[in-house]
Design a protein around this motif. Sequence first.
Motif, short mmCIF file in Angstrom:
data_model
loop_
_atom_site.label_atom_id
_atom_site.label_comp_id
_atom_site.label_asym_id
_atom_site.label_seq_id
_atom_site.Cartn_x
_atom_site.Cartn_y
_atom_site.Cartn_z
N ALA B 90 0.87 -1.18 0.00
CA ALA B 90 0.00 0.00 0.00
C ALA B 90 0.90 1.22 0.00
O ALA B 90 1.84 1.31 0.79
N THR B 91 0.63 2.19 -0.92
CA THR B 91 1.47 3.38 -0.98
C THR B 91 1.02 4.39 0.06
O THR B 91 1.81 5.20 0.53
N SER B 92 -0.27 4.36 0.41
CA SER B 92 -0.78 5.25 1.45
C SER B 92 -2.07 4.66 2.00
O SER B 92 -2.62 3.71 1.42
N TRP B 93 -2.54 5.18 3.12
CA TRP B 93 -3.78 4.66 3.71
C TRP B 93 -4.42 5.72 4.59
O TRP B 93 -3.76 6.64 5.07
N GLU B 94 -5.74 5.59 4.73
CA GLU B 94 -6.47 6.46 5.65
C GLU B 94 -7.18 5.60 6.67
O GLU B 94 -7.72 4.56 6.34
N VAL B 95 -7.14 6.07 7.92
CA VAL B 95 -7.83 5.36 8.99
C VAL B 95 -9.05 6.18 9.37
O VAL B 95 -8.95 7.39 9.60
N ALA B 96 -10.23 5.54 9.41
CA ALA B 96 -11.45 6.26 9.79
C ALA B 96 -11.31 6.74 11.22
O ALA B 96 -10.72 6.04 12.06
N PRO B 97 -11.83 7.96 11.54
CA PRO B 97 -11.68 8.51 12.89
C PRO B 97 -12.22 7.57 13.97
O PRO B 97 -11.70 7.52 15.08
N ASN B 98 -13.25 6.79 13.64
CA ASN B 98 -13.79 5.87 14.65
C ASN B 98 -13.04 4.54 14.68
O ASN B 98 -13.45 3.61 15.39
N LEU B 99 -11.95 4.44 13.90
CA LEU B 99 -11.10 3.24 13.88
C LEU B 99 -11.83 1.99 13.43
O LEU B 99 -11.42 0.88 13.74
N VAL B 160 -11.00 -1.96 4.40
CA VAL B 160 -11.17 -3.07 5.35
C VAL B 160 -11.95 -2.54 6.55
O VAL B 160 -11.58 -1.53 7.14
N SER B 161 -13.06 -3.21 6.89
CA SER B 161 -13.93 -2.72 7.96
C SER B 161 -13.98 -3.66 9.14
O SER B 161 -13.81 -4.88 8.99
N PHE B 162 -14.27 -3.07 10.31
CA PHE B 162 -14.38 -3.83 11.56
C PHE B 162 -15.68 -3.50 12.27
O PHE B 162 -16.22 -2.41 12.10
N THR B 163 -16.18 -4.44 13.04
CA THR B 163 -17.45 -4.21 13.73
C THR B 163 -17.26 -3.28 14.93
O THR B 163 -18.19 -2.58 15.32
N THR B 164 -16.07 -3.28 15.52
CA THR B 164 -15.77 -2.34 16.61
C THR B 164 -14.43 -1.68 16.30
O THR B 164 -13.65 -2.21 15.50
#
Lengths: 310, 551
Positions: B90-99, B160-164
């Motif tokens: 991956a050249t870059s990535w963003e993490v959602a504020p709620n992780l 990629v998503s997570f439930t928590t």
Amino acid sequence: MIRTLLRGAANRALAALAVLLGAAGLAFAALHLIPGDPVAIILGPATQASAQVQAAIRADYGLDEPVVLRFLHYLGRLATGDLGRSYQLQRGVDELIGEQLGPTVELALAALVLAVAIAVGSAVATAGRGRIAKAVSGWELLAVSSPPYWVGILLLSVFSFSLGWFPVTGAEDFPALVLPALTLALPVAGVLSQVLREGLEAALAEPFAVTARARGLSRTAVRVRHALRHAAIPLVTLTGWLTGSLLGGAVLVEAVFGRPGIGALTLQAVTNKDMPLVVGLVLLSALVFVVISTLVDLLYLAIDPRLRTR
Amino acid sequence: MSPSLPLRAAALVSGLALVLTACGGGTSAGPTTSATSPVPGGELTVAVDSEPVSFDVHVSPQDVTGEILRHVFDSLVSIDAEGRFKPWLATSWEVAPNLKSYTFHLRDNVKFTDGTPFDAAAVKTNFDRIANPATKSQLAASLLGPYAGTEVVDPRTVKVSFTTPFAPFLQGASTPYLGFYSPKTLAENADKLGGGGPVAVGTGPFAFTGYTKGQNLVLTKNPDYNWGPEGAAHTGPAYLDKLTVRFLSEDSVRVGALTSGQVHVARAVAPVDAKALEANKDVTLLKSDVPGGNYNIYLNASKAPFDDPVVRKAVQRGINIDQAVKTVYFGQYKRAWSPLSPSTTGYESKLENSWPYDQAEADKLLDQAGWTTKDADGYRTKNGARLVVKWPVMPPPYLREQRDVLGQAIQADLKKIGVEVVRDQPDIGTYIKQVYGGQTDFTDYSWNRFEPDVLWLFFNSASQPGKGGQNATFTKDDELDKLTETGRTTADPAARATAYGKVQQRAVTDLALVIPVYTPVNSAAVGKSVHGLAYTRDSRLSFYDVWLDKK
């Protein structure tokens, strides 16, 4: 005459089958008497597998069935020649054993040939020669009582690490076979030689040996042509028995030398409690036992003409 | 006509000289003549201590599997020497504020060694496979945590998503266990991947070309490789043409094979051999503190006698850890003060020297807890019952690093304060049943992972043994639950560090739930012809940048 032979062969086959069946049953029972959940054993202590995954593993190996049913299923599969699939390696047991059998047979045969050669050479050369015989016999006892593991490391240190004559490497070529075969052969040679020397000394003291000498035969000829044949019967019995111990010794020798083979596979199967693989290996040893005892019986006939008339 | 005598003598002498130089090659031709810039080519042999049980990187939890297969499988991100996450596939990535989601932008023109392209669909196929219970993942699935799914946004973007909220994901994504198989080989060979060999197709700098069970495995250079992790010493294909991994389980045989020049590198050097190798001019000894969980003893606080925190403190102070670790490991290993290894992000250094060995203090605490009387054997009693600690010894082959000998020293120390330690060595089935069933008092293990979230695994009450958890304290502490949750649901490094610092203090000082013992060390002996070999930040040997002297 032919009928008697056929009956003998049929009896032998039935006995062999009984031995194999008994071995399979015993191995199955032993592995089920071991406490602990097989799934926990398969996964080991450091796993984070979820309950769902554990259930999947249980169902996959039929571990959710009752033991009796499992045993019957197991026997049914055995009857069709299916040895099952290894828990840990996820491959057919027959395939795994087939792949690893070659290097072990090679090692065991090389060790056997070496052991017999060393034993016969040493016993024929020293039998009845008081002090020399005693000294050699002492060395042999040392070889018998030394653990093969220690002998292996010692041989490696001297002939591989210091002198560089032989590689540690596995089973690619002949030089790599020498040290492991020697490690395995030394204790076996020690036992064989002790027994053979005693037999030779007894035979040399018998009247026929004296007669042969009187006919003008040399000492060596008497030993090799007459006494050896007499002393060989217990040797053959022992060799058959020791071949089994060669397979046992191969476990450690293969580990020390990093060789592939049944020994390494057995060690792995037992420590991982890999049930189908352990049972498969037990069956293999039972088969080897049956084959060897048959061969030993045949060899008796070849060596001792008196047995043929019975 | 035969050669004259002087001629024959000369031939003999020169022959001898030849033999001598051939023998002495290792010492004289070493570093002085070696080139200073990397030379491509050459074949390297490394001896490892154990043979992977399974080669399916999504299934196996073994360290050795990850270390070897690191060279066959790449990850989305890498960890640099400072412990920061860096681009890789991956050249870059963003993490959602709620992780709860991570969006990765993938590198262009990456190919698997079977020629198929690496893209967003490949990421999804691999992660879905790991999360599928049918795969029977023993480790990788836990690195995916509360995995909800992967969405292919476009061929070069994947979410990629997570439930928590799940903060430890980037670290998990940097490990070989979340590496990528070619979707083609997953479709055709899923059931054969455990056996290793050419079916194990990845994007890595080496391809898995051969495997002889019980003997060795062979990796060969991937000539098209051009996507090494940022922070590697070079770009492009690996220097080595071939990497052979030999399985030599005997410590002395590995060392002998190295010093006699039969292998270039020996992994897992035993502490007893370390000093001799350090003194050997022809060998470099690489050492790396293992990150994650130290070798710790966990106290079962759910039942007597350790349901009493005063008794827990007493045994914690009554063991001369310095002395035991120094003696058993020949001064090679450092004693531990925290359950977390010093090389892990979030390590709390304030704990150092905060609970030294103090036999008098231990005795005082036990008196205070009411264990005041002694029986005929000198052990403390209370209401007629002896103070006994049940601590089974792990059976071989799980028993590592002479931990049974270390246990004897601990047993002797505790006897001095009147505590009896009972050590049986059951088989692994019984061991798991007793220990993970909460029937014992001490449980000991170490846990290798470059991520302070291991503290969740050790102390969160949801991490129950028997459900795949490792919380061998069998206790529920609201504060520890809250802090370990904060750690895995917070992205802010400072906030995480604070939370994890408090976890360590609470577990060691306040509650005495754990007795940290030592920091395991990975060590490898390396011959002088090998250059560029080092341990990565997460304590693995990496051969990507390695090159050999030209012969």
